[in-house]
Design a protein around this motif. Structure first.
Motif, short mmCIF file in Angstrom:
data_model
loop_
_atom_site.label_atom_id
_atom_site.label_comp_id
_atom_site.label_asym_id
_atom_site.label_seq_id
_atom_site.Cartn_x
_atom_site.Cartn_y
_atom_site.Cartn_z
N SER A 1 0.68 -1.21 0.03
CA SER A 1 -0.13 -0.15 0.02
C SER A 1 0.96 1.22 0.00
CB SER A 1 -0.90 0.03 1.15
OG SER A 1 -0.24 0.02 2.39
N ALA A 2 1.81 1.27 0.68
CA ALA A 2 2.97 2.38 0.68
C ALA A 2 3.49 2.65 -0.77
CB ALA A 2 3.86 2.17 1.75
N ALA A 3 3.99 1.57 -1.45
CA ALA A 3 4.53 1.68 -2.66
C ALA A 3 3.79 1.97 -3.61
CB ALA A 3 5.11 0.12 -2.86
N GLN A 4 2.17 1.44 -3.61
CA GLN A 4 1.12 1.83 -4.28
C GLN A 4 0.90 3.28 -4.73
OE1 GLN A 4 -1.10 -2.16 -3.07
NE2 GLN A 4 -2.39 -0.93 -4.27
N TYR B 1 8.78 5.35 5.61
CA TYR B 1 9.23 5.84 4.61
C TYR B 1 8.04 6.47 3.89
CZ TYR B 1 13.76 3.65 3.28
OH TYR B 1 15.06 3.27 3.40
N LEU B 2 7.02 6.19 3.66
CA LEU B 2 5.74 6.78 3.27
C LEU B 2 5.60 8.21 4.03
CD1 LEU B 2 3.68 7.09 1.09
CD2 LEU B 2 2.19 5.81 2.57
N LEU B 3 5.48 7.95 5.29
CA LEU B 3 5.26 9.00 6.17
C LEU B 3 6.34 10.35 6.06
CD1 LEU B 3 3.45 10.22 8.52
CD2 LEU B 3 5.01 9.13 10.08
N HIS B 4 7.44 9.83 5.91
CA HIS B 4 8.55 10.70 5.72
C HIS B 4 8.64 11.44 4.48
CE1 HIS B 4 12.85 11.97 5.25
NE2 HIS B 4 12.56 12.38 6.71
N HIS B 5 8.21 10.65 3.44
CA HIS B 5 8.22 11.25 2.19
C HIS B 5 7.04 12.29 1.98
CE1 HIS B 5 8.16 11.40 -2.30
NE2 HIS B 5 7.05 10.69 -2.41
N TYR B 6 5.72 11.91 2.75
CA TYR B 6 4.72 12.88 2.58
C TYR B 6 5.05 14.17 3.61
CZ TYR B 6 1.03 14.72 5.79
OH TYR B 6 0.04 15.58 6.51
N TRP B 7 5.93 14.13 4.64
CA TRP B 7 6.05 15.35 5.19
C TRP B 7 7.33 16.00 4.47
CZ3 TRP B 7 10.69 15.29 9.11
CH2 TRP B 7 11.00 16.50 9.56
N LYS B 8 8.14 15.43 3.79
CA LYS B 8 9.26 16.27 3.35
C LYS B 8 8.92 16.77 1.83
CE LYS B 8 12.88 16.04 5.83
NZ LYS B 8 13.30 17.35 6.57
#
Length: 426
Positions: free
Chosen positions: A63-66, A139-146
């Motif tokens: 789901s994160a990768a999707q 990873y997804l959370l950090h990507h969203y934030w940054k």
């Protein structure tokens, strides 16, 4: 699911780009780019549930990768932002239900892949413990934030998830003290853990034990190096978010200490000397002198290390490892009349995974190699317009999983990055 306006705009722009620079790719852009949002995302209360495709369960990793390729557009569209933040909330909720589970149900209905001998929860579809499953939401959370600069997803539940993941990774440095075990009856050998569900013995290394790989096959040896590497980065991301957003230096420091311990273990136990390629990363080890030299197309893989942010393509050990992976020395590298690349013991022999070909391109700076990989992918879809799980190297009509959203999303990520760099224009 209604498609957010910004995604309609971006997919049209991407189609126009490939019509100009690589026309054979253009017909694949729309179906792959929109596959996740059109077919796998479901609005539930105030969050979102994302199935993998042809399996009605939500994997943390998948789901994160999707949805990763959508995050870059989220700050410009409230509907898309609501979806991304809803998926993040759902992931945090699932981790807190059971950090040892890899896949979850939409509701606590007790549905599951199999009636396994492990501590099941009615929300859990499958309870194969995989280190990368806990890394993926970070990873997804950090990507969203940054990427967005927003903090709407950072609530008390998300904080609890970050702390819990660090606790589990710390506990599994000493797997002999873990409460986790997993056995499946009447199954193939790779679907269950030996030694009464505890897995084969391991020695202490500083790394954190994993029962299963991202393919959902069991680990032969309990320290899966690509997952360890992903954990090193995930824990650093967690520390940054705990310190900056939650102002918690104590928990942040715990994450950094653990990340450093795992990194030390990788350097001491995860690198071996190959007679042809020199120093390379092992795929798995047990801290007792045993190693497994191979790679699997599922991400995290050894091939994916630059994509994971751990190293650069020019790094000597990675370069040596990459040469090994993309050679016949890797027992799961296949080459045929149509396709060549990395497969997996999870699928039949002589089947290459589009995920592996995509990752080869995503970790390359060579325009010729990138174009060659994309060209191969246009030959792989058997007229369906979608990426599949695995494809026979000589006969693309032979493939597994016609509805595999992760592969479609990662292919879209490749197309976006390639257009952004302009590498096809050179």
């Amino acid at each position: 699911m209604e498609i957010p306006e910004i995604l309609k705009q971006k997919v049209s722009e991407l189609e126009e780009y490939y019509l100009r620079w690589m026309p054979e790719v253009a017909p694949l852009v729309r179906p792959c780019f929109l596959n996740t949002i059109e077919t796998t995302v479901k609005h539930i209360d105030d969050d979102y549930f994302v199935i993998t495709g042809d399996i009605p369960a939500m994997w943390l990793r998948d789901s994160a990768a999707q949805i990763t390729h959508y995050v870059r557009y989220a700050s410009g569209d409230k509907a898309l932002l609501h979806i991304v933040e809803g998926v993040l909330r759902r992931q945090a909720h699932m981790v807190l239900i059971d950090p040892y589970a890899n896949a979850f149900n939409e509701h606590p209905n007790g549905h599951c892949f199999a009636r396994d001998l492990t501590e099941m929860h009615p929300f859990v579809w499958e309870r194969k413990y995989e280190v990368d499953s806990l890394c993926a939401p970070i990873y997804l959370l950090h990507h969203y934030w940054k990427t967005t600069g927003l903090t709407g997803a950072f609530d008390a539940q998300t904080y609890a998830m970050l702390v819990r993941i660090c606790e589990v990774f710390s506990l599994e440095q000493h797997h002999e003290n873990s409460p986790y075990s997993f056995e499946r009856q009447n199954c193939v050998e790779t679907d269950t853990l030996p030694c009464a569900g505890r897995g084969t013995p391991v020695g202490y290394t500083g790394m954190t034990w994993s029962g299963f790989r991202p393919s959902d096959d069991r680990c032969v040896y309990g320290y899966l190096i690509p997952a360890q590497i992903m954990a090193v980065k995930a824990l650093k991301y967690a520390a940054e978010m705990l310190r900056v957003i939650y102002l918690d230096d104590v928990e942040a420091t715990k994450c950094i200490v653990l990340s450093n311990q795992i990194e030390t273990g990788i350097q001491q136990y995860g690198i071996v000397r190959h007679p042809l390629f020199g120093e390379i990363y092992a795929y798995e080890t047990d801290g007792l002198g045993n190693y497994l030299l191979m790679d699997d197309a599922n991400c995290p893989s050894l091939l994916s290390l630059p994509y994971l942010g751990y190293t650069t393509p020019e790094d000597k050990i990675y370069s040596n490892t990459r040469a090994f992976i993309l050679s016949e020395q890797n027992p799961f590298y296949y080459s045929g009349k149509v396709l060549r690349g990395v497969g997996s013991p999870h699928t039949p022999s002589n089947h290459v995974w589009p995920l592996g070909i995509i990752m080869q391109a995503l970790t390359s700076s060579n325009p010729g190699e990138i174009r060659s990989c994309i060209t191969q992918l246009t030959f792989s879809h058997a007229g369906t317009g979608y990426m599949h799980e695995s494809v026979h190297v000589d006969i693309p009509m032979r493939y597994t999983r016609s509805w595999f959203a992760w592969a479609n999303s990662l292919f879209s990520e490749l197309l976006i990055r390639t257009s952004e760099t302009g590498i096809l224009e050179k």
